[in-house]
Design a protein around this motif. Structure first.
Motif, PDB file in Angstrom:
ATOM      1  N   PHE A 122       0.860  -1.178   0.000  1.00 14.99           N
ATOM      2  CA  PHE A 122       0.000   0.000   0.000  1.00 14.99           C
ATOM      3  C   PHE A 122       0.899   1.232   0.000  1.00 14.99           C
ATOM      4  CE2 PHE A 122      -2.690  -3.026   2.675  1.00 14.99           C
ATOM      5  CZ  PHE A 122      -3.313  -3.551   1.561  1.00 14.99           C
ATOM      6  N   ALA A 161      -8.626  -3.498  -4.416  1.00 11.17           N
ATOM      7  CA  ALA A 161      -8.130  -2.441  -5.311  1.00 11.17           C
ATOM      8  C   ALA A 161      -8.717  -2.602  -6.710  1.00 11.17           C
ATOM      9  CB  ALA A 161      -6.610  -2.488  -5.371  1.00 11.17           C
ATOM     10  N   ARG A 191      -5.977   1.145  -7.971  1.00 12.36           N
ATOM     11  CA  ARG A 191      -6.360   2.359  -7.244  1.00 12.36           C
ATOM     12  C   ARG A 191      -7.430   2.019  -6.198  1.00 12.36           C
ATOM     13  NH1 ARG A 191      -6.774   6.290 -10.769  1.00 12.36           N
ATOM     14  NH2 ARG A 191      -6.487   5.230 -12.744  1.00 12.36           N
ATOM     15  N   ARG A 192      -7.616   2.929  -5.266  1.00 15.95           N
ATOM     16  CA  ARG A 192      -8.640   2.723  -4.258  1.00 15.95           C
ATOM     17  C   ARG A 192     -10.001   3.014  -4.866  1.00 15.95           C
ATOM     18  NH1 ARG A 192      -7.196   4.991   1.504  1.00 15.95           N
ATOM     19  NH2 ARG A 192      -8.347   6.842   0.900  1.00 15.95           N
ATOM     20  N   ARG A 231     -10.091   2.865   2.547  1.00 11.73           N
ATOM     21  CA  ARG A 231      -8.854   2.119   2.783  1.00 11.73           C
ATOM     22  C   ARG A 231      -8.799   0.936   1.829  1.00 11.73           C
ATOM     23  NH1 ARG A 231     -10.959  -2.410   4.850  1.00 11.73           N
ATOM     24  NH2 ARG A 231     -13.125  -2.161   5.486  1.00 11.73           N
ATOM     25  N   PHE A 232      -7.658   0.275   1.785  1.00  8.64           N
ATOM     26  CA  PHE A 232      -7.600  -1.055   1.189  1.00  8.64           C
ATOM     27  C   PHE A 232      -7.899  -2.073   2.282  1.00  8.64           C
ATOM     28  CE2 PHE A 232      -4.666   1.322  -1.683  1.00  8.64           C
ATOM     29  CZ  PHE A 232      -5.398   1.141  -2.843  1.00  8.64           C
TER      30      PHE A 232
END
Lengths: 344, 344
Positions: free
Chosen positions: A25, A71, A126-127, A133-134
């Motif tokens: 991350f 993601a 990408r988020r 959050r991931f």
């Protein structure tokens, strides 16, 4: 030195960031998840696969790591070494077809000659919109319910069929061992495709991962090295234990009949087979797993999914103890190596 | 299909972004440069190299791509396949030592077993403070002066010495072929180290690259496949021609004597040898190349750099014509394959 020990040693060194989750991350101005993986013919994958199948498999294994953290695929970097008779156009046509389908752009890479196929794929994800959050491995709490995003063990049956000579030809047509009883043909085809072409269900898991990071709390990873081993990883990172139900992870009856024909224990296949590429995740007890929009990953002709096929299923709960398996009401410690048939 | 044709075909397909420069330029919230490269024992690198040397070489080749665009090293992702007797700790200790020195963090990766060493490194580089852009290949204009960030051809002499049995042992001690005349020993050592351990001068090129992106206009790339070929690439992307001076790219006298001993033409080595890992760049005619802070990349005992050793040197100019070589006042077309001794 084992991989786990090497990674733990590396984590203690200056110059490394935490090597823990399926992705790194990174804050690159915005939050990004990055994963990298290599596949080599004869080591990670069977020899003689068609170029298009190789490309899809490479994507699947790596996309599964993005799915594992919720993601969204964005950029791909590919290095490829291959022998002179390798059909690069076929490979890249297959790669780009599926890359576009999941929102990936091939942004760079390197091609060279080698004596066999080896490919390394780096993916940047990408988020998701609406996610804070991931999804890490470390967020599971005692009392959580444990879930699987799809069946485990089926891919291992496909692997065993491959060893008996099952093959997918260049047009996607399957040839199965001749001595297979007719009533096992449908399950066998499903198992081989599940093993050789995991991309279909990985696409579902990508959607599931994004749904999971939009929840207030979730923890998870993808099952690639066997459910038992990956469950141990999840528990170790979260500092918890777990009980999982043998009944809940069992495959449908036709898969079990196929396993018997292949002289394999279905529970061992489910716990230790590996290469399942479905998400294993923990959610607070009062939160239901997201519905999956396309639960049917089955071969043509197969009816609506029953137990042990598509969709999320609850398989146990997070505890303060050790990692255990509940089988017919008897609890026993579940080693990370999986379920040992002989030790029952 | 050649690599160039494959890349041009890929650039015409949906699902790819421009595969042109040494790095991909991505907007990930902030601007980033990303590069990826693979090295395989027996294909890209000699067999039997020490683990620490392998790690440094891997870093050097990839860092050279960041230098080529003026990016500052930030994140590394590494996949490594190696045989059972491979010393992973030695490899990673070497890797991390130099990674830290250039500001890189090892942020992820994957380790597996293989029958020989293969490593793929993905690097993410950030834009330098005070720079408005990365350095592309496409910015050269007729009238610009052309520069090299260091010598070309020396690495090729080191490669030839390796074929004659020159080796660096685990402690960095060099053994050279026994029949080498004593007056060539210093040049031979420098050439072998230049070939096997390019990291020292790549570190200089990283600083040079950052200086170049702070100038109002610059175009460049790193010389990895031979000066002639990489000059053709620069010219093709900028839509220009060039004249370079044979005199300006010639190596110092002791290198030329070594080349003669090795039965190699020094001009051919300079134009087509490859693996030089120095920057080739174009600047407006009224702009001087940046000074280099640490011009001495020489072996211990060698005096201050003379012509053809450390520091930037001007080698020609950008034209509206074709790519040409000026040798003793005679202009002739310079093919991308390099200088052909027999065709003089």
């Amino acid at each position: 030195m084992t991989e786990e020990r090497l990674i733990s040693w590396l984590n203690s060194r200056p110059g490394t960031s935490a090597l823990v989750d399926d992705c790194a991350f990174l804050d690159l101005g915005e939050p990004w998840a990055v994963t990298v993986d290599t596949q080599t013919e004869g080591i990670h994958i069977p020899e003689g696969l068609d170029e298009e199948v190789l490309a899809r498999r490479l994507l699947a294994v790596n996309l599964s790591d993005l799915a594992a953290v919720g993601a969204q695929p964005a950029h791909a970097f590919l290095t490829l070494a291959a022998p002179p008779d390798f059909d690069h156009r076929r490979f890249f046509e297959g790669f780009l077809y599926d890359a576009i389908a999941v929102g990936l752009t091939l942004s760079g890479g390197d091609v060279s000659r080698g004596d066999r196929y080896t490919a390394t794929l780096t993916l940047l994800g990408r988020r998701a919109d609406g996610a804070e959050r991931f999804m890490p491995r470390s967020n599971a709490r005692p009392g959580d319910r444990l879930w699987l995003g799809g069946p485990v063990g089926r891919s291992h049956l496909g692997f065993l069929l491959g060893q008996l000579g099952a093959r997918l030809d260049d047009s996607g047509v399957l040839s199965l061992p001749r001595h297979l009883p007719p009533e096992l043909l449908a399950a066998a085809e499903r198992a081989v495709r599940c093993h050789v072409e995991p991309l279909k269900h990985v696409k579902e898991q990508l959607g599931l991962g994004v749904d999971l990071v939009r929840l207030p709390r979730s923890a998870g990873l993808d099952v690639s090295d066997g459910l038992a081993k990956d469950l141990h990883r999840l528990c170790a990172e979260s500092g918890v234990g777990a009980v999982i139900e043998a009944e809940a992870i069992s495959l449908p009856e036709d898969d079990r009949a196929l396993a018997e024909f292949l002289d394999a224990d279905p529970l061992e296949a489910a716990l230790g087979g590996g290469e399942d590429y479905v998400l294993l995740f923990a959610l607070p007890a009062d939160v239901e797993a997201p519905g999956m929009e396309a639960p049917g990953v089955e071969a043509p002709g197969v009816e609506a999914p029953g137990p042990g096929s598509g969709g999320c299923r609850e398989i146990g709960r997070v505890t303060t103890g050790i990692v255990e398996l509940n089988r017919c009401g008897r609890l026993r410690a579940l080693p990370a190596t999986g379920f040992d048939h002989l030790a029952r």
